[in-house]
Design a protein around this motif. Sequence first.
Motif, PDB file in Angstrom:
ATOM      1  N   PRO A   1      32.891 111.728  46.789  1.00  0.00           N
ATOM      2  CA  PRO A   1      33.315 111.318  48.019  1.00  0.00           C
ATOM      3  C   PRO A   1      33.213 109.821  48.007  1.00  0.00           C
ATOM      4  CG  PRO A   1      31.395 112.466  48.606  1.00  0.00           C
ATOM      5  CD  PRO A   1      31.898 112.519  47.018  1.00  0.00           C
ATOM      6  N   VAL A   2      33.844 109.030  48.782  1.00  0.00           N
ATOM      7  CA  VAL A   2      33.596 107.750  49.312  1.00  0.00           C
ATOM      8  C   VAL A   2      32.949 107.509  50.788  1.00  0.00           C
ATOM      9  CG1 VAL A   2      34.828 105.218  49.415  1.00  0.00           C
ATOM     10  CG2 VAL A   2      35.369 106.724  47.744  1.00  0.00           C
ATOM     11  N   SER A   3      31.982 106.762  50.918  1.00  0.00           N
ATOM     12  CA  SER A   3      31.468 106.642  52.151  1.00  0.00           C
ATOM     13  C   SER A   3      30.840 105.148  52.399  1.00  0.00           C
ATOM     14  CB  SER A   3      30.055 107.498  52.590  1.00  0.00           C
ATOM     15  OG  SER A   3      29.659 107.323  53.752  1.00  0.00           O
ATOM     16  N   PHE A   4      31.331 104.705  53.678  1.00  0.00           N
ATOM     17  CA  PHE A   4      30.686 103.409  53.796  1.00  0.00           C
ATOM     18  C   PHE A   4      29.607 103.405  54.880  1.00  0.00           C
ATOM     19  CE2 PHE A   4      35.100 102.219  52.600  1.00  0.00           C
ATOM     20  CZ  PHE A   4      34.871 101.046  51.814  1.00  0.00           C
ATOM     21  N   LYS A   5      29.009 104.543  55.302  1.00  0.00           N
ATOM     22  CA  LYS A   5      27.972 104.795  56.163  1.00  0.00           C
ATOM     23  C   LYS A   5      26.590 104.273  55.410  1.00  0.00           C
ATOM     24  CE  LYS A   5      30.175 108.416  58.683  1.00  0.00           C
ATOM     25  NZ  LYS A   5      29.858 110.135  59.228  1.00  0.00           N
ATOM     26  N   LEU A   6      26.124 103.566  56.112  1.00  0.00           N
ATOM     27  CA  LEU A   6      24.892 102.930  55.392  1.00  0.00           C
ATOM     28  C   LEU A   6      23.731 103.969  55.037  1.00  0.00           C
ATOM     29  CD1 LEU A   6      24.471  99.371  56.930  1.00  0.00           C
ATOM     30  CD2 LEU A   6      25.773  99.883  55.071  1.00  0.00           C
ATOM     31  N   GLU A   7      23.709 105.093  55.990  1.00  0.00           N
ATOM     32  CA  GLU A   7      22.958 106.046  55.879  1.00  0.00           C
ATOM     33  C   GLU A   7      22.950 106.793  54.399  1.00  0.00           C
ATOM     34  OE1 GLU A   7      23.351 108.322  59.418  1.00  0.00           O
ATOM     35  OE2 GLU A   7      25.135 109.432  58.747  1.00  0.00           O
ATOM     36  N   ASP A   8      24.255 106.755  54.089  1.00  0.00           N
ATOM     37  CA  ASP A   8      24.796 107.681  52.848  1.00  0.00           C
ATOM     38  C   ASP A   8      24.208 106.584  51.568  1.00  0.00           C
ATOM     39  OD1 ASP A   8      25.589 109.594  54.157  1.00  0.00           O
ATOM     40  OD2 ASP A   8      27.663 108.722  54.142  1.00  0.00           O
ATOM     41  N   LEU A   9      23.766 105.337  51.767  1.00  0.00           N
ATOM     42  CA  LEU A   9      23.380 104.960  50.467  1.00  0.00           C
ATOM     43  C   LEU A   9      21.960 105.319  50.040  1.00  0.00           C
ATOM     44  CD1 LEU A   9      25.709 102.781  51.777  1.00  0.00           C
ATOM     45  CD2 LEU A   9      25.097 101.611  49.689  1.00  0.00           C
ATOM     46  N   PRO A  10      20.715 104.973  50.760  1.00  0.00           N
ATOM     47  CA  PRO A  10      20.822 104.718  52.181  1.00  0.00           C
ATOM     48  C   PRO A  10      20.410 103.008  52.110  1.00  0.00           C
ATOM     49  CG  PRO A  10      18.819 105.410  51.569  1.00  0.00           C
ATOM     50  CD  PRO A  10      19.572 105.710  50.423  1.00  0.00           C
ATOM     51  N   LEU A  11      21.096 102.325  53.254  1.00  0.00           N
ATOM     52  CA  LEU A  11      20.600 100.725  53.324  1.00  0.00           C
ATOM     53  C   LEU A  11      19.993 100.591  54.696  1.00  0.00           C
ATOM     54  CD1 LEU A  11      20.780  97.605  53.048  1.00  0.00           C
ATOM     55  CD2 LEU A  11      23.534  97.671  53.215  1.00  0.00           C
ATOM     56  N   ASN A  12      18.821 100.071  54.629  1.00  0.00           N
ATOM     57  CA  ASN A  12      18.367 100.014  56.295  1.00  0.00           C
ATOM     58  C   ASN A  12      18.606  98.770  56.883  1.00  0.00           C
ATOM     59  OD1 ASN A  12      16.883 102.244  55.734  1.00  0.00           O
ATOM     60  ND2 ASN A  12      15.200 101.282  54.546  1.00  0.00           N
ATOM     61  N   LEU A  13      19.598  98.842  57.401  1.00  0.00           N
ATOM     62  CA  LEU A  13      19.889  97.935  58.498  1.00  0.00           C
ATOM     63  C   LEU A  13      20.308  98.437  59.841  1.00  0.00           C
ATOM     64  CD1 LEU A  13      22.641  95.400  56.535  1.00  0.00           C
ATOM     65  CD2 LEU A  13      20.350  95.022  57.122  1.00  0.00           C
ATOM     66  N   ASP A  14      20.159  97.522  61.194  1.00  0.00           N
ATOM     67  CA  ASP A  14      20.573  98.255  62.043  1.00  0.00           C
ATOM     68  C   ASP A  14      22.038  98.271  62.677  1.00  0.00           C
ATOM     69  OD1 ASP A  14      20.139  99.156  64.801  1.00  0.00           O
ATOM     70  OD2 ASP A  14      19.493  97.260  65.784  1.00  0.00           O
ATOM     71  N   GLN A  15      22.728  98.854  61.849  1.00  0.00           N
ATOM     72  CA  GLN A  15      24.190  98.841  61.819  1.00  0.00           C
ATOM     73  C   GLN A  15      24.659 100.026  61.059  1.00  0.00           C
ATOM     74  OE1 GLN A  15      24.111  94.705  60.329  1.00  0.00           O
ATOM     75  NE2 GLN A  15      25.982  95.436  58.732  1.00  0.00           N
ATOM     76  N   GLU A  16      25.945 100.499  61.445  1.00  0.00           N
ATOM     77  CA  GLU A  16      26.521 101.343  60.814  1.00  0.00           C
ATOM     78  C   GLU A  16      27.165 101.329  59.313  1.00  0.00           C
ATOM     79  OE1 GLU A  16      29.277 103.532  63.109  1.00  0.00           O
ATOM     80  OE2 GLU A  16      27.968 104.196  64.743  1.00  0.00           O
ATOM     81  N   THR A  17      27.771  99.960  59.234  1.00  0.00           N
ATOM     82  CA  THR A  17      28.425  99.903  58.069  1.00  0.00           C
ATOM     83  C   THR A  17      28.087  98.332  57.559  1.00  0.00           C
ATOM     84  OG1 THR A  17      30.272  98.958  59.034  1.00  0.00           O
ATOM     85  CG2 THR A  17      30.284 101.537  58.271  1.00  0.00           C
ATOM     86  N   LEU A  18      28.279  98.044  56.256  1.00  0.00           N
ATOM     87  CA  LEU A  18      28.183  96.446  55.954  1.00  0.00           C
ATOM     88  C   LEU A  18      29.459  96.131  55.159  1.00  0.00           C
ATOM     89  CD1 LEU A  18      26.802  93.848  55.507  1.00  0.00           C
ATOM     90  CD2 LEU A  18      25.706  94.777  53.529  1.00  0.00           C
ATOM     91  N   ILE A  19      30.439  95.700  55.826  1.00  0.00           N
ATOM     92  CA  ILE A  19      31.875  95.482  55.211  1.00  0.00           C
ATOM     93  C   ILE A  19      31.984  93.837  55.324  1.00  0.00           C
ATOM     94  CG2 ILE A  19      34.198  95.992  54.853  1.00  0.00           C
ATOM     95  CD1 ILE A  19      33.744  98.520  56.229  1.00  0.00           C
ATOM     96  N   GLN A  20      31.854  93.203  54.110  1.00  0.00           N
ATOM     97  CA  GLN A  20      32.168  91.708  53.929  1.00  0.00           C
ATOM     98  C   GLN A  20      31.213  91.170  55.310  1.00  0.00           C
ATOM     99  OE1 GLN A  20      33.482  91.728  50.934  1.00  0.00           O
ATOM    100  NE2 GLN A  20      34.480  89.808  51.607  1.00  0.00           N
ATOM    101  N   GLY A  21      29.937  91.349  54.883  1.00  0.00           N
ATOM    102  CA  GLY A  21      28.760  90.979  55.893  1.00  0.00           C
ATOM    103  C   GLY A  21      27.806  90.123  54.826  1.00  0.00           C
ATOM    104  N   LYS A  22      26.988  89.390  55.956  1.00  0.00           N
ATOM    105  CA  LYS A  22      25.928  88.658  55.162  1.00  0.00           C
ATOM    106  C   LYS A  22      24.568  89.290  55.078  1.00  0.00           C
ATOM    107  CE  LYS A  22      28.286  84.556  54.649  1.00  0.00           C
ATOM    108  NZ  LYS A  22      28.137  83.948  53.173  1.00  0.00           N
ATOM    109  N   LEU A  23      23.753  89.034  54.172  1.00  0.00           N
ATOM    110  CA  LEU A  23      22.452  89.685  53.930  1.00  0.00           C
ATOM    111  C   LEU A  23      21.761  88.331  53.515  1.00  0.00           C
ATOM    112  CD1 LEU A  23      22.964  92.996  52.051  1.00  0.00           C
ATOM    113  CD2 LEU A  23      22.395  92.597  54.186  1.00  0.00           C
TER     114      LEU A  23
END
Length: 326
Positions: free
Chosen positions: A127-149
């Motif tokens: 499956p494909v998921s953009f939910k950060l909790e599924d990676l997990p990636l610890n950011l205060d947001q649900e997804t990171l799509i074309q965003g800055k880090l």
Amino acid sequence: MLIDLIKCHGSNNDFLLIDETEGNYKLDDFKRRDLALALCDRNTSLGADGILFIRNSKVADAQYRIFNSDGTEASMCGNGLRCAGRYVCEKLGRDEAIIETLKANLKVKKHEEIFIDIPTYQVEISPVSFKLEDLPLNLDQETLIQGKLPQLSEELTFTALAVPNPHLTAIVSKEQLESDLQEEISQKLNNPNDLFPDGVNVSFIRLLEKGSIYVNTFERGVGFTNACGTAMSASTLVTCLLNENEFEQPINVYNNGGMVQCSVHEKNGVYTIDLIGNATFLYSAQLEIEFDEEVMVGEILEQEDFNEDENYSLLQEHAKKYLNQF
């Protein structure tokens, strides 16, 4: 203990394949880890990016599990799945099969040749998921799509997704690709860090022309690799989301090991990806293995070449000539 194996590769992402259903190996996860550490070491043994273990399945035609060269288990590997899928299909005398992986049961089928005399298989990446909790990636947001880090780079824009392995991608310039930036970011995220506690695959994507991209990947548990199937699939999806490529169309994905094709499908907000490429068998071998405090590897008792890699080298030459234009 005698263990039979096949050395194989997908886009020169190479593996040792061990069919547990054929031998009374009685392997547990500690022994699988120890085998990966012992046999995948390129300095002292056969060398590979990982080991594919083929097992019986109650819900599919076969199960496969993959242990990386560092002994960790990956949930999926697209290049490895092509090789495992070819093995299962040929063993069953069929052109397609369902393979059980840790996260999903995935379809594998024989495909028309991607290049002359290249055994080619198509595998489903999901499956494909953009939910950060599924990676997990610890950011205060649900997804990171074309965003800055900014803690990683002031200049790059990132997209994070799980397919189901965790991936962090960025579209980059030729200069950024040739710099040390990818290695710096990858090392930071695959050592103890606050963003990706479990580590992450990091891919730099270079847009070549419509329908063609280049992907370079630092693979979690492996390091820089010739190719990573799930990374190429994730990267293709990202380019389609950005309208750089088209959904439902085959995209040529070039890598350091050659090339594959990916096609992205969307239905009711759910994405799936077809990964199409070689499943090349190099040789079969039989090894004497002893499990003690550490794995003791004896000499290769038998080895038989499949004589398939010469044809694959022609595909590599084709890919290099194409990339030299850019």
